[in-house]
Design a protein around this motif. Sequence first.
Motif, PDB file in Angstrom:
ATOM      1  N   MET A  26      33.270  27.590 -25.511  1.00  0.00           N
ATOM      2  CA  MET A  26      33.758  28.551 -24.506  1.00  0.00           C
ATOM      3  C   MET A  26      33.762  29.949 -25.115  1.00  0.00           C
ATOM      4  O   MET A  26      34.439  30.181 -26.112  1.00  0.00           O
ATOM      5  N   PRO A  27      32.999  30.912 -24.547  1.00  0.00           N
ATOM      6  CA  PRO A  27      32.928  32.269 -25.118  1.00  0.00           C
ATOM      7  C   PRO A  27      34.297  32.929 -25.194  1.00  0.00           C
ATOM      8  O   PRO A  27      35.121  32.784 -24.289  1.00  0.00           O
ATOM      9  N   GLN A  28      34.504  33.653 -26.289  1.00  0.00           N
ATOM     10  CA  GLN A  28      35.762  34.349 -26.495  1.00  0.00           C
ATOM     11  C   GLN A  28      35.510  35.859 -26.506  1.00  0.00           C
ATOM     12  O   GLN A  28      34.673  36.340 -27.278  1.00  0.00           O
ATOM     13  N   LEU A  29      36.231  36.572 -25.666  1.00  0.00           N
ATOM     14  CA  LEU A  29      36.073  38.019 -25.526  1.00  0.00           C
ATOM     15  C   LEU A  29      37.364  38.712 -25.929  1.00  0.00           C
ATOM     16  O   LEU A  29      38.450  38.315 -25.486  1.00  0.00           O
TER      17      LEU A  29
ATOM     18  N   ALA B  84      39.040  44.031 -13.689  1.00  0.00           N
ATOM     19  CA  ALA B  84      37.957  43.402 -12.923  1.00  0.00           C
ATOM     20  C   ALA B  84      37.010  42.646 -13.850  1.00  0.00           C
ATOM     21  O   ALA B  84      36.541  41.548 -13.512  1.00  0.00           O
ATOM     22  N   MET B  85      36.723  43.225 -15.015  1.00  0.00           N
ATOM     23  CA  MET B  85      35.895  42.524 -16.003  1.00  0.00           C
ATOM     24  C   MET B  85      36.567  41.230 -16.443  1.00  0.00           C
ATOM     25  O   MET B  85      35.935  40.169 -16.529  1.00  0.00           O
ATOM     26  N   MET B  86      37.862  41.321 -16.761  1.00  0.00           N
ATOM     27  CA  MET B  86      38.608  40.144 -17.209  1.00  0.00           C
ATOM     28  C   MET B  86      38.603  39.050 -16.147  1.00  0.00           C
ATOM     29  O   MET B  86      38.382  37.868 -16.444  1.00  0.00           O
ATOM     30  N   ARG B  87      38.825  39.442 -14.910  1.00  0.00           N
ATOM     31  CA  ARG B  87      38.896  38.465 -13.816  1.00  0.00           C
ATOM     32  C   ARG B  87      37.571  37.737 -13.655  1.00  0.00           C
ATOM     33  O   ARG B  87      37.529  36.509 -13.494  1.00  0.00           O
ATOM     34  N   GLU B  88      36.474  38.495 -13.719  1.00  0.00           N
ATOM     35  CA  GLU B  88      35.154  37.881 -13.588  1.00  0.00           C
ATOM     36  C   GLU B  88      34.857  36.981 -14.778  1.00  0.00           C
ATOM     37  O   GLU B  88      34.338  35.864 -14.613  1.00  0.00           O
ATOM     38  N   ALA B  89      35.183  37.455 -15.985  1.00  0.00           N
ATOM     39  CA  ALA B  89      34.937  36.643 -17.181  1.00  0.00           C
ATOM     40  C   ALA B  89      35.756  35.359 -17.145  1.00  0.00           C
ATOM     41  O   ALA B  89      35.257  34.275 -17.475  1.00  0.00           O
ATOM     42  N   ALA B  90      37.025  35.459 -16.729  1.00  0.00           N
ATOM     43  CA  ALA B  90      37.889  34.276 -16.665  1.00  0.00           C
ATOM     44  C   ALA B  90      37.360  33.272 -15.655  1.00  0.00           C
ATOM     45  O   ALA B  90      37.447  32.051 -15.864  1.00  0.00           O
ATOM     46  N   SER B  91      36.788  33.768 -14.554  1.00  0.00           N
ATOM     47  CA  SER B  91      36.258  32.870 -13.526  1.00  0.00           C
ATOM     48  C   SER B  91      35.089  32.048 -14.047  1.00  0.00           C
ATOM     49  O   SER B  91      34.749  31.005 -13.475  1.00  0.00           O
ATOM     50  N   ARG B  92      34.474  32.512 -15.131  1.00  0.00           N
ATOM     51  CA  ARG B  92      33.344  31.802 -15.740  1.00  0.00           C
ATOM     52  C   ARG B  92      33.779  30.958 -16.941  1.00  0.00           C
ATOM     53  O   ARG B  92      32.941  30.396 -17.639  1.00  0.00           O
ATOM     54  N   GLY B  93      35.080  30.916 -17.195  1.00  0.00           N
ATOM     55  CA  GLY B  93      35.580  30.089 -18.270  1.00  0.00           C
ATOM     56  C   GLY B  93      35.692  30.760 -19.613  1.00  0.00           C
ATOM     57  O   GLY B  93      35.978  30.105 -20.618  1.00  0.00           O
ATOM     58  N   HIS B  94      35.476  32.078 -19.677  1.00  0.00           N
ATOM     59  CA  HIS B  94      35.603  32.789 -20.938  1.00  0.00           C
ATOM     60  C   HIS B  94      37.070  32.879 -21.347  1.00  0.00           C
ATOM     61  O   HIS B  94      37.961  33.002 -20.496  1.00  0.00           O
TER      62      HIS B  94
END
Length: 316
Positions: free
Chosen positions: A1-4, A23-33
């Motif tokens: 799982m990618p970590q940002l 908005a970046m965080m929300r999109e990244a979280a929706s992809r499992g990051h």
Amino acid sequence: MPQLLFVADPLETFKTHKDSTFAMMREAASRGHTLWACEPQQLVWQRGGVVTAHARRITLTADAHDWFDEVEAADIALCQLDAVLMRKDPPFDAEYLYTTHLLTQAEREGARVFNSPEALRAHPEKLAILEFPQHIAPTLVTRSIAAVRAFHAEHRDIILKPLDGMGGAGIFRVKEDGLNLGSIAETLTRDGAQTIMVQAFLPAISAGDKRVLLIDGVPVPYALARIPQGGEVRGNLAAGGKGVAQPLSNTDRAIAEHLGPILAARGLLLVGLDIIGDRLTEINVTSPTCFQEITDQTGWNVAQRFIDALEGKLAA
């Protein structure tokens, strides 16, 4: 799982209804990051080790105010993460500069940092436009009050602004009568000790100061025109401007398509161009915004496109 890891202002200060980092965080979280966050002062390097961050791992909630839960706090090596996103707002002061040097060291150790810290140093947001004079209004960069007076005598209606401000702070207009020109110039230059920018006033500001986003060199097809309200000369949303999304004009697109590949090749994954009429006024690279306003008004998902581009870089 990618970590940002997001290097940003305090999470508690985010206005989630309009914050582009959120908005970046929300999109990244929706992809499992996996999301980590820290502030610049939490970056540390010591001989014999690598750059680390005392960071918080967070998950997002559905509450607009209490919008995240802290899962854990830990010291993490930046080189062990998949990506580091530098999203600290200006001012671009000495501490910001020192942070970019720590991030450059992290890159030497194997970290992937976006935007590139070297590119951040090379593109101060007001001064970066000097490289592209064909696109800008008459512009003067000086600490000389006499030079400011001469510029006003030539152009009659001018804008004066500090080089390290954001959100429209410290911007003044002096019209043909020259009222308070001396006082404003003395204040902004600290009696000739500090460099400022002076530009010819652009009447097209009445139609908005347009934010054009570049993602990996490609323009988002909509700009956010930030329109001054109530007699104000500044269109910045932070100064009360009204944000109206609109398709790029032919000139907007021409400027964006000229600068996009150049800036992307330098490691600038995300850039915000400011355009008034047909003139480029700033190149924003530290923490470009307007994701949510454009998406909400047009349905074009800016954060989705950004995370697509980030993932593409990480896969390369």
